[in-house]
Motif scaffolding. Structure first.
Motif: not given
Length: 376
Positions: A207-216, A346-354
């Protein structure tokens, strides 16, 4: 210190299908959800911050090894109340019990964030009463910005982290920087790479390699993710959620998709990196059940856990970061030095997609995982 092995993240599809919960706020590609505030319980206005807790008891359910073994003794000494601890191996086990319709006598449950979201949508959670949890002040400000529950309306975070690539610095010619290094490894790493098998994490690298959301929820996205995973499969050593660390230590594997806390970076030649395309933010939480008969004690228990001296146990023993600034600040410098993922801010963690609950669309990820694993 030991790294506890347990399986807390397994497919949500069965759960979601059973609940028939459609989280309409969770649009595909977006992680910015608006949490529905839980309806106040009949007793919410009657909660007594000065309750004599010796007249209440607390029953919790948590993953094995996720809290101190002597937790009941500590709770008794501090809160003057009895604590009963039940264990669940997976989110699905406890969710099955909580959603079966019967009151199982639990006051507090530990579940991952997307499952807390589903429980809230099902109307099973008591709102968090901040006035009964003064130690919420110990949380990082970022811990109140979690997309599945902004403001900690119905859950309190216990641990958090991300997913990345764990690799042997001495056995790869070039350090990985991209999810494509997992999906299409260089010649020296072919057949020496593992990916996770749990469905949302199986899909994540593609998903990430394709630029998609992990929650698509998009069928088109899922089709593209499936194709990329099937293309990658012949180049892998295998799918592994549990023993990838040992495989890296032995040299059987040279790269692995890994949760940060499970990457054995105490080994001199093993490092962890978040790929340039980004990754996820996973969170494990504590929730109070609306059916709890001991709501003051339940909140007092959560407040007790958020005491830095108690909360730091998780970081020191299971090597997962805790969203408690005072607890993280109190960690021994040597522990952080030897376990690089603990240094992530924490700011680095929040760069991730929940990772959020995608409701009935979770079945798409179940089907995806089945088809990828069956592919030749």
């Amino acid at each position: 210190m030991s790294r506890i092995r347990y399986t807390r993240r397994l497919p949500a599809a069965v759960l979601v299908a059973g609940l028939a919960i459609a989280v309409s706020a969770c649009g595909g590609g977006s992680t910015d959800t608006t949490a529905a505030a839980p309806a106040a319980s009949a007793s919410s206005a009657q909660l007594d911050p000065n309750m004599d807790l010796s007249k209440q008891s607390i029953s919790i359910s948590v993953w094995p090894g996720y809290t101190p073994e002597d937790l009941p003794k500590r709770v008794k000494e501090t809160l003057k109340t009895e604590l009963k601890v039940s264990l669940h191996d997976t989110n699905e086990i406890i969710m099955g019990k909580l959603t079966a319709g019967a009151d199982i006598g639990l006051d507090v449950a530990f579940v991952s964030g997307q499952y807390a979201q589903a429980l809230n949508e099902a109307g099973l959670l008591e709102p968090i009463h901040p006035e009964l949890i003064p130690n919420l002040a110990n949380l990082y400000p970022e811990a109140k910005e979690l997309s599945y529950d902004k403001g900690n309306v119905f859950s309190v975070p216990y641990t958090w982290g991300t997913t990345g690539i764990c690799y042997r610095t001495d056995l790869v010619k070039t350090a990985p920087t991209s999810w494509n290094d997992i999906l299409d490894p260089p010649a020296d790493a072919k057949k020496k790479v593992t990916m996770m098998t749990t469905e949302r994490w199986l899909a994540l690298p593609a998903a990430k390699a394709l630029g998609k959301s992990v929650n698509t929820k998009s069928d088109e996205d899922i089709t593209a993710i499936r194709a990329k995973l099937i293309e990658a499969k012949p180049k892998l050593l295998g799918y592994d959620d549990v023993t990838f660390g040992d495989r890296l230590k032995s040299g059987e594997a040279v790269m692995a998709e890994a949760w940060d806390g499970w990457c054995p970076t105490t080994e001199k030649n093993i490092k962890f990196v978040v790929p340039k395309e980004g990754s996820d933010l996973w969170v494990d939480t504590m929730v109070v059940l609306k059916s709890s008969k001991n709501k003051e004690a339940a909140h007092a228990f959560i407040n007790f856990i958020l005491d830095p001296k108690i909360h730091s146990w998780a970081a020191e023993n299971i090597l997962y970061k805790v969203p408690n600034k005072a607890a993280m600040d109190a960690l021994p410098a040597k522990l952080k030095e030897e376990n690089a993922p603990l240094q992530m801010t924490p700011s680095e963690l929040l760069k991730g997609e929940s990772i959020i609950d995608v409701g009935e669309d979770s079945t798409k990820f179940t089907r995806l995982a089945t088809e990828v694993k069956a592919a030749k």
